[in-house]
Design an enzyme around this catalytic site. Structure first.
Site, short mmCIF file in Angstrom:
data_model
loop_
_atom_site.label_atom_id
_atom_site.label_comp_id
_atom_site.label_asym_id
_atom_site.label_seq_id
_atom_site.Cartn_x
_atom_site.Cartn_y
_atom_site.Cartn_z
CB SER A 91 -0.94 0.01 1.21
OG SER A 91 -0.17 -0.03 2.39
CB THR A 194 -1.75 5.86 4.19
OG1 THR A 194 -2.87 5.69 3.37
CG2 THR A 194 -1.00 7.12 3.88
CB THR A 212 -0.73 6.06 0.21
OG1 THR A 212 -1.49 4.85 0.14
CG2 THR A 212 -1.44 7.10 -0.63
NE ARG A 222 -8.98 7.13 -4.25
CZ ARG A 222 -8.31 6.94 -3.13
NH1 ARG A 222 -7.02 6.72 -3.17
NH2 ARG A 222 -8.91 6.98 -1.96
CB VAL A 223 -5.73 12.01 -6.30
CG1 VAL A 223 -4.91 12.56 -5.15
CG2 VAL A 223 -4.90 11.96 -7.57
N GLY A 224 -6.39 10.12 -3.60
CA GLY A 224 -7.02 10.10 -2.28
C GLY A 224 -6.59 11.30 -1.43
CG ASP A 225 -6.46 10.61 2.77
OD1 ASP A 225 -6.32 9.61 2.02
OD2 ASP A 225 -6.19 10.57 3.99
CB THR A 245 -4.22 5.77 7.65
OG1 THR A 245 -4.13 4.60 6.83
CG2 THR A 245 -4.77 5.37 9.01
N GLY A 246 -6.70 5.43 5.77
CA GLY A 246 -8.04 4.88 5.52
C GLY A 246 -8.64 5.43 4.25
N GLY A 248 -9.65 7.61 1.74
CA GLY A 248 -9.29 9.00 1.51
C GLY A 248 -10.47 9.89 1.19
N1 GLY Z 1 -5.71 7.11 2.51
C1 GLY Z 1 -5.18 6.64 1.32
C2 GLY Z 1 -6.06 6.74 0.18
O1 GLY Z 1 -7.27 6.79 0.34
O2 GLY Z 1 -5.58 6.72 -0.93
#
Ligand code: GLY
Length: 335
Positions: A91, A194, A212, A222-225, A245-246, A248
Site C-alpha cells: 500500500s 498509508t 501511499t 483517482r487521488v485520495g487524501d 489513513t483509511g 481517503g
Molecule cells: N488514505 C489513502 C487513500 O485513500 O488513498
C-alpha cells in the site's frame, strides 16, 4: 486562556528551548505555569509517531536522523522512505498495488514547521515520492505536481526510475481482474495502510509526511487524501500536527487532518481531537460499511493521540525511552 494568548504562549514558550525529559501528561500543568517556567523549557523531547505496524521500522530511521541532530523534516522524510522502499508493502511505494488498469500511481506530501509544503499525486515509476514532494516544496513555486508533470519534474531532478507493479502486486491485480464480481476497488482495513508520520525535533519543531499507493484497484486517475495538505496531513507549528489513513474520500470530505489540528487549537487534546474528527466523518456518512479511517495527532508538547472508525488501527511511537506499537482506540468492531 484566550485564543490569542494561547497562540502567543505556544509560540514564545518554546522558542530556543533545550527540550528534554518530557512527561506528556504534564502538558496542561506546564501551560498553566507559563512561558518562563523552567519545567516548560525542559518540557519536550524529540519523538516520532506514525501509522500502522510498518511505522515501527520507519520510526527507527526517523529516530536515527533526530539523534544525529537532524530536523523533524528530514526525520519524517527518511522515516517514510523505509516504507516506500519495502517491496513487500502493498500500500506504499514501490511494492504498492496498482489501479484497475494495472498501473501503480503514488501519492505523497510533506509539511514543515514553517507551513511550507509539497506534494505529488498520480506519480508513476519514480522512486521515493516523498522526496519528490520535498523537492516540489523546496525547488518550485508550487505545492503540488501531478501525473506526467510530476514525473518529468522528478526525472529532471535526478530521481531514479522504478519498475512497477512488482511481481507479487501484478499477480494480485491479475487475480482481482479475473473475478468479474470484484470489479469495484477493494476497500478493507488491509489495503488502506498509508504511512503517515509526525515528528518533533530537539528544537521543538514539528513536521509530517504521508505517502501511499492509494486505494487498491482504484479508478485510473483517482487521488485520495494522502497528498492533499489539510486532508492526509497538516502541520501548524504553533499547535500540532495530524495525519490520516483509511478511505481517503471520507477524509477529504472533512479536511480531516486540518480539522484535527484546529480542534487542538481550540484546546482539545490530540486524543480528543482525533475522536471528534472520526465522529464528524461518521455523521457525514449514511453507509459505514468498510469505511475505515484513522487519525494520529501530536501536539507541540509531545502529547499524542489516535482514533479510528473500526478496530485494527495502530500507531507506532518512538521516544528516547520506547519504541512501541499501540492499538488505537476505535468506535466500532468489524462485523
Ligand atoms: N488514505 C489513502 C487513500 O485513500 O488513498
Amino acid at each position: 486562556m484566550s485564543e490569542l494568548k494561547r497562540r502567543t504562549f505556544f509560540k514564545l514558550g518554546l522558542t530556543g528551548a533545550l527540550l528534554t525529559a518530557f512527561k506528556p501528561s504534564k502538558a496542561a500543568e506546564l501551560m498553566e505555569e507559563g512561558v518562563n517556567s523552567s519545567k516548560l523549557r525542559r518540557a519536550i523531547q524529540p519523538m516520532v509517531v506514525s501509522t500502522w505496524n510498518h511505522g515501527l521500522a520507519a520510526n527507527e530511521a526517523a529516530w536515527e536522523t533526530l539523534s544525529a541532530g537532524g530536523n523533524a523534516l528530514s526525520a519524517v522524510e527518511n522515516g517514510v522512505k523505509v516504507t516506500e522502499a519495502d517491496i513487500s508493502n502493498r500500500s506504499v511505494g514501490i511494492g504498492g498495488l496498482p489501479d484497475s488498469s494495472g498501473k501503480v500511481t503514488l501519492d505523497a506530501c510533506i509539511m514543515d514547521e514553517n507551513s511550507k509544503c509539497g506534494a505529488v499525486a498520480c506519480l508513476e515509476g519514480i522512486n521515493h515520492p516523498i522526496s519528490v514532494a520535498r523537492a516540489v516544496m523546496e525547488k518550485t513555486p508550487h505545492v503540488m505536481l501531478v501525473g506526467k508533470g510530476a514525473r518529468e519534474f522528478a526525472l529532471d531532478q535526478g530521481f531514479d526510475k522504478i519498475k512497477t507493479p512488482v511481481k507479487e502486486a501484478k499477480k494480485a491485480w491479475k487475480e482481482w481482474k479475473k473475478e468479474e464480481k470484484r470489479k469495484s476497488p477493494e476497500i478493507n482495513h488491509e489495503n488502506h495502510d498509508t504511512i503517515g508520520m509526525l515528528a518533533i525535533d530537539q528544537f521543538g519543531n514539528l513536521s509530517g509526511a504521508c505517502t501511499t499507493s492509494g486505494w487498491a484497484y482504484k479508478m485510473p486517475g483517482r487521488v485520495g487524501d494522502s497528498p492533499i495538505i489539510g486532508a492526509g496531513l497538516f502541520v501548524d507549528n504553533e499547535i500540532g500536527a495530524a495525519c490520516a489513513t483509511g478511505m481517503g474520500e471520507a477524509v477529504i470530505r472533512i479536511a480531516g487532518s486540518h480539522t484535527v489540528v484546529e480542534l487542538m487549537r481550540q484546546g482539545h487534546s490530540p486524543q480528543k481531537a482525533c475522536e471528534m474528527a472520526v465522529n464528524r466523518i461518521i455523521r457525514k456518512h449514511d453507509n459505514l460499511e468498510n469505511l475505515q479511517v484513522g487519525f494520529i495527532a501530536l501536539n507541540k508538547f509531545g502529547e499524542y493521540g489516535s482514533y479510528s472508525v473500526y478496530a485494527g488501527f495502530n500507531v507506532a511511537v518512538k521516544t528516547a525511552d520506547k519504541a512501541e506499537l499501540e492499538d488505537a482506540p476505535y468506535l466500532m468492531e468489524w462485523e
